[in-house]
Design an enzyme around this catalytic site. Structure first.
Site, mmCIF file in Angstrom:
data_model
loop_
_atom_site.group_PDB
_atom_site.id
_atom_site.type_symbol
_atom_site.label_atom_id
_atom_site.label_comp_id
_atom_site.label_asym_id
_atom_site.label_seq_id
_atom_site.Cartn_x
_atom_site.Cartn_y
_atom_site.Cartn_z
ATOM 1 N NE ARG A 1 -13.119 1.549 -6.533
ATOM 2 C CZ ARG A 1 -13.016 0.763 -7.608
ATOM 3 N NH1 ARG A 1 -12.520 1.252 -8.731
ATOM 4 N NH2 ARG A 1 -13.393 -0.498 -7.554
ATOM 5 C CE1 TYR B 1 -4.764 -9.934 -8.471
ATOM 6 C CE2 TYR B 1 -5.552 -11.600 -6.936
ATOM 7 C CZ TYR B 1 -5.799 -10.538 -7.787
ATOM 8 O OH TYR B 1 -7.090 -10.086 -7.957
ATOM 9 N NE ARG C 1 -13.632 -5.381 -3.540
ATOM 10 C CZ ARG C 1 -13.648 -5.859 -4.782
ATOM 11 N NH1 ARG C 1 -14.494 -5.385 -5.673
ATOM 12 N NH2 ARG C 1 -12.807 -6.810 -5.141
ATOM 13 C CG ASP D 1 -4.842 -5.057 -1.991
ATOM 14 O OD1 ASP D 1 -5.865 -4.655 -2.577
ATOM 15 O OD2 ASP D 1 -4.082 -5.924 -2.455
ATOM 16 N NE ARG E 1 -6.343 6.021 -4.569
ATOM 17 C CZ ARG E 1 -6.764 4.974 -5.274
ATOM 18 N NH1 ARG E 1 -7.891 4.353 -4.944
ATOM 19 N NH2 ARG E 1 -6.064 4.529 -6.295
#
Length: 350
Positions: free
Chosen positions: A39, A159, A35, A85, A48
């Site tokens: 962020r 998921y 990652r 993703d 973003r």
């Protein structure tokens, strides 16, 4: 008589991370962080905010390429990880995908009974990812290894069944026990799409791929064998036939004592180790000379100072005699100080 061709003075580009994936030991070890495009970087947050939702960003190939390249420009990591993703696979299998602000991804309809008959495959939904790969590959420094990825079938299927992230993956585990035929059909569909997807990434320009099995730790040993090891082994075997020579990293988070079986039976070229695994134990029990990736606790990186320095030293000492890629045991956290990442790199490269 024709003259001899001139001999090039150019030396081949050294790619440390790729060399380690091929079995070489390097000191210092190459480094990238799971990652790393995300962020904790102000440049990511700015992009973003400009682009809107997460899925919009993933589907905007130019923006996704920029996100992939941001940490390479800032830190010079040895590997770049594709910005995308894991849930693009169920999206390509026909489920609708959205991301709710503050609540994470949603897939609809939830496949609580495992039935996929109402879904129609939409593989063209993956095209923006391939375009992103091509854009990044054209801009990466030649010494940087480009990593593609996909979610592993077990994690992706959890998921798909629940329609979202779920506590202890209970819905998928119930389905796997109660109707293994239906669940197995879902796993098979994910395997087939994943092989095509990773082969597409490789054709577009990635150098190696990683399979993320974030929820592998929720299964019993027998279920782990059936729903983690066996499908992963199929992906590895089929991908190796289609794309020979491309390294495959397996990352079964939470596998713990099942790691050696995963390493032996899946056939992966390297294995990621999460932060809960003692690196000394891992080095002792994993197959000799298998490249290992990991396994700094992301919270140690946030803490910095002596906690970070001692953890780095322990990991490096444990893996000093085998091919090792330095990484975190899971993804970098949004509140990670950039100065701590810079310090990590300085002590690794000293």
């Amino acid at each position: 008589m024709p003259s001899a061709l001139p001999i090039s003075d150019e030396k081949p580009v050294d790619r440390p991370l790729f060399a380690v994936l091929k079995g070489e030991r390097r000191d210092p070890p190459p480094v990238w962080l799971m990652r790393q495009a995300g962020r904790y970087l102000p440049e990511y947050r700015a992009l973003r905010a400009d682009k809107g939702g997460f899925l919009d960003l993933v589907h905007d190939s130019e923006a996704a390429a920029e996100v992939t390249l941001q940490p390479i420009r800032r830190f010079g990591f040895d590997g770049a990880i594709l910005f995308s993703d894991i849930l693009v696979i169920p999206h390509a299998l026909g489920q609708d995908l959205s991301f709710e602000v503050g609540e994470g991804p949603r897939l609809s309809p939830p496949l609580i009974d495992g039935v996929m008959k109402g879904l129609e495959r939409v593989p063209e939904r993956l095209d923006p990812v391939y375009r992103t790969v091509g854009l990044v590959a054209a801009q990466l420094p030649p010494e940087t290894t480009f990593l593609g990825f996909a979610g592993s079938p077990w994690t992706v299927s959890t998921y798909m069944v629940a329609g979202q992230g779920s506590k202890e993956q209970a819905a998928a585990r119930r389905l796997a026990y109660g109707d293994p035929a239906a669940f197995g059909a879902m796993i098979d569909a994910v395997v087939t799409m994943t092989v095509d997807y990773l082969a597409g990434q490789i054709a577009a320009g990635v150098d190696a791929v990683q399979l993320f099995d974030s929820w592998a730790g929720s299964l019993s040993p027998a279920q782990f064998e059936r729903w983690v090891i066996e499908p992963t082994a199929r992906i590895v075997s089929q991908l190796r036939m289609r794309c020979p020579g491309v390294p495959i990293i397996g990352f079964p988070k939470g596998a713990g004592g099942k790691l050696p079986a995963y390493a032996r039976e899946t056939g992966v070229d390297a294995i990621g180790v999460d932060e809960t695994v003692d690196p000394v134990w891992a080095n002792l029990h994993l197959p000799k000379d298998l490249p290992v990736q990991g396994n700094l606790d992301p919270l140690a990186l946030i803490a910095g100072g002596e906690a970070l320095d001692s953890a780095v030293a322990r990991i490096r000492a444990a893996f000093c005699d085998r091919p090792h890629i330095f990484n975190l045991g899971h993804g970098i956290l949004p509140d990670t100080p950039i100065v701590h990442v810079e310090h990590l790199l300085s002590i690794l490269r000293a």
